[in-house]
Design an enzyme around this catalytic site. Structure first.
Site, mmCIF file in Angstrom:
data_model
loop_
_atom_site.group_PDB
_atom_site.id
_atom_site.type_symbol
_atom_site.label_atom_id
_atom_site.label_comp_id
_atom_site.label_asym_id
_atom_site.label_seq_id
_atom_site.Cartn_x
_atom_site.Cartn_y
_atom_site.Cartn_z
ATOM 1 N N GLU B 83 5.131 -9.357 -0.099
ATOM 2 C CA GLU B 83 5.171 -8.470 1.080
ATOM 3 C C GLU B 83 3.782 -7.988 1.444
ATOM 4 O O GLU B 83 3.416 -7.908 2.620
ATOM 5 C CB GLU B 83 6.050 -7.253 0.790
ATOM 6 N N ARG B 193 4.691 1.016 5.049
ATOM 7 C CA ARG B 193 5.064 0.852 3.644
ATOM 8 C C ARG B 193 5.364 2.149 2.910
ATOM 9 O O ARG B 193 5.439 2.177 1.688
ATOM 10 C CB ARG B 193 3.969 0.069 2.915
#
Lengths: 239, 239, 239, 239
Positions: B83, B193
């Site tokens: 990611e 995030r």
């Protein structure tokens, strides 16, 4: 001609900052980042790093070079800044003709600047101009700067916004910018912007941007001499 | 289970270096670069810079923030690294399963990790699992790590190349990488995030990458507290 | 072993779309964009464009090639996708182990895949494995896939979130992604991901990503054969 | 004033090509790429895609939008091109003053262009100028263009290279370029280059680049009306 107008025959390049700084010299940081791939971060030595760096340059392992980063402040004519900013892997901030009144500082080609172009696109050669030709260049650079500066000032004095008045200024006027660029992106810049004898692939840069490149390379060579030797020894092919 | 296999419930984030270092703190370098546009590089003051930085964040003048650059070393499971590396405005070097034998260090979700997902794509919510569910997670993370490590070692012992044998290793195995990222790109990373209460736009990050982000933000907050406050005060909208 | 588990020995590459389409073939669009620099957009001819394209490739005039863009759909193991996505001048969307339950499709090296590595980092050579070695590879790829899939399903059946359960899946499981990449970025990809006899600079790609590259090159060669010949004739040096 | 010199009060924007073309409209390609993450590529319907696209825009899932790509040809003054090319997630080819003699086409602000700036950096407001002010703008744009063109021609006639002679040309001279930009990058461009009433975050673009942006948005709106509505409905916040 206005007393105010000044001419400058060269650009200025000032190294402002660079990374790494904390506890590594640039080549050791590149080696450190490269060594994470093989799990040998702890096994570095001066000699081993020297060999590793040569291999990285030769075999186009480019990513470790990106952890070395430079910031310069550049003063150069707009026609050079235009070419420079086509390099997209970099960060820029530049003087704005919207936010400030520009200064009457213009570029004048130095006598050593070759003035006469021979050949066709993709294969130009340049020759030194005659004294007469150089006088013509001087005269018209001076005349157009004076004319443009007069028009600029006249509009500003009439209350016209800076961002409208500046339209009339020539490409030879100086601008200033900060540029932050990593070592890998700089290899690409240098490979294109200096017609260097060590270059494997020929390049045909504008004289004035080559002068800027020469100044930047001087800083890079001082900080990263071993890596810069490797770049030159491998034909200045960007990694 | 092999004596060798180890589990870790968290990632490690270590700040390796940052820029500027020469003669500026980060906020002053951002202000300096921004001021070239208005010709006020010489007019900086603590108070004026504070106002300028708020304005830059609020009105999305993003480019001056790019001259502040960080390098971290991150140890995290492969599913997190996957990611992370989707963030393209950054530079990476990572441990290679081709160039080295990997180490038997695997991720184990901590007891506090929410295990049960409710809702549908785009609007998931997570709930704490029961003790029984957590035991199931532990058991199967242990079993699959042991199984995969056995298969990996068996192939290596038979002379099979590392790059073939590693195919069987799970996404939970740890990897290490260096990442260099500028302050503007980090704003984008942080906005996506961390499901932070100050965020204007909701985001639904993976728990494990949020933990990495929290570690990175701690470093950024320490070095650039004023700018980081501005980011949070403007709803964590990347500039 | 579960009836459900399937193995595949190859990746799939499908060209989804490309640009230009409206009223130009790729080489003519590259020539058109290049000709804006010299004011000769109207003077193109088949013969003149052929010469121009050779010159652009040879002298590293890379930007005109960026107006030719491809979109592919790729099915490949995660360990290949990881390498692929390190190419940052591209756009990606990939199957998410958070948003869906993955399918039990795993990579199995084909018999022709070289299994034994000789030499040291930077200069590896690979040799064909023995039948015994290949059997060991098969056996352990099967065993670890079965083991991991069992653990994955057991967690899902216990109500554990997909994004936690998937941690145990191996790097050999297949994923799917869309990638959009321009012709210049693809030159860089191809220069690194195929150990091609025409390459001036040696490269040591993973066998499995080379297979993907071969598939993509087949599409590029069909749509842009003249430009692809130029790339190969210039030593596969990215422009 | 030279008979040759021409003035133009506007820029030209021409859509040259776009992607997808093969068998998808833009919104369906975005949905298709997004659906690979959830394994629902086969489950698309007109209604489901509409909802999906709204969600993608709202929750900042930006990557699927990158598979939609546009190429434009733009004719605009150099001072606009300079701002435009600061957008780095794009591909450019531009008329070169080194490779060709430029044409005597210059920008003239239209009467509707606001000429007077009030306020301070970061919060400028513009007001319509008086007829007298507009006359001053016209007069000095004409005078400086004539002066610069005369100097340019005089140097060319003396055999001076184009790349030297062009230094004297003003920022108001027209240039032409091709730009290829994806839909996501265009959202960022539009968010900054049009002071649009739907914008959540205020922006203060130059009038002349806003005119270019308006032209580009017209094309995007025609090809991608549903997605463009979503962009506007979400406050023109780039995804």
């Amino acid at each position: 001609m206005s007393e105010l107008i000044q001419f400058r025959e060269y650009s200025k390049v000032e190294l402002i900052d660079w990374m790494p700084r904390a506890d590594a010299v640039p080549k050791d940081r590149v080696a450190q980042a490269a060594r994470v791939s093989s799990g040998t971060e702890g096994h570095a030595s001066e000699r081993a790093n020297t060999g590793l760096l040569k291999m990285l340059q030769r075999d186009r392992h480019g990513s470790p070079f990106e952890h070395v980063v430079f910031t310069w402040r550049v003063e150069t004519p707009i026609f050079v800044a235009r070419e420079f900013m086509r390099h997209r892997i970099a960060s820029y901030n530049e003087t704005s003709g919207r936010y400030r009144e520009l200064e009457p500082l213009f570029y004048m080609p130095p006598r050593s600047r070759k003035l006469v172009q021979k050949g066709k696109p993709g294969a130009y050669e340049f020759e030194q101009g005659t004294d007469e030709q150089y006088e013509i260049v001087r005269e018209h650079h001076e005349a157009s700067a004076a004319c443009a500066w007069h028009d600029y000032q006249a509009m500003l004095n009439a209350g016209i916004a800076r961002e409208v008045a500046r339209n009339v200024l020539p490409l030879s006027i100086f601008t200033s910018f900060y540029v932050t660029m990593n070592f890998r992106a700089f290899q690409n810049f240098a490979s294109l912007r200096w017609a260097h004898p060590a270059a494997e692939v020929p390049t045909f840069p504008l004289y004035e941007i080559q002068q800027v490149c020469v100044g930047m390379e001087s800083d890079v060579d001082e900080l990263c001499s071993e890596m810069w030797d490797n770049f030159n020894n491998e034909g200045r092919r960007p990694v």
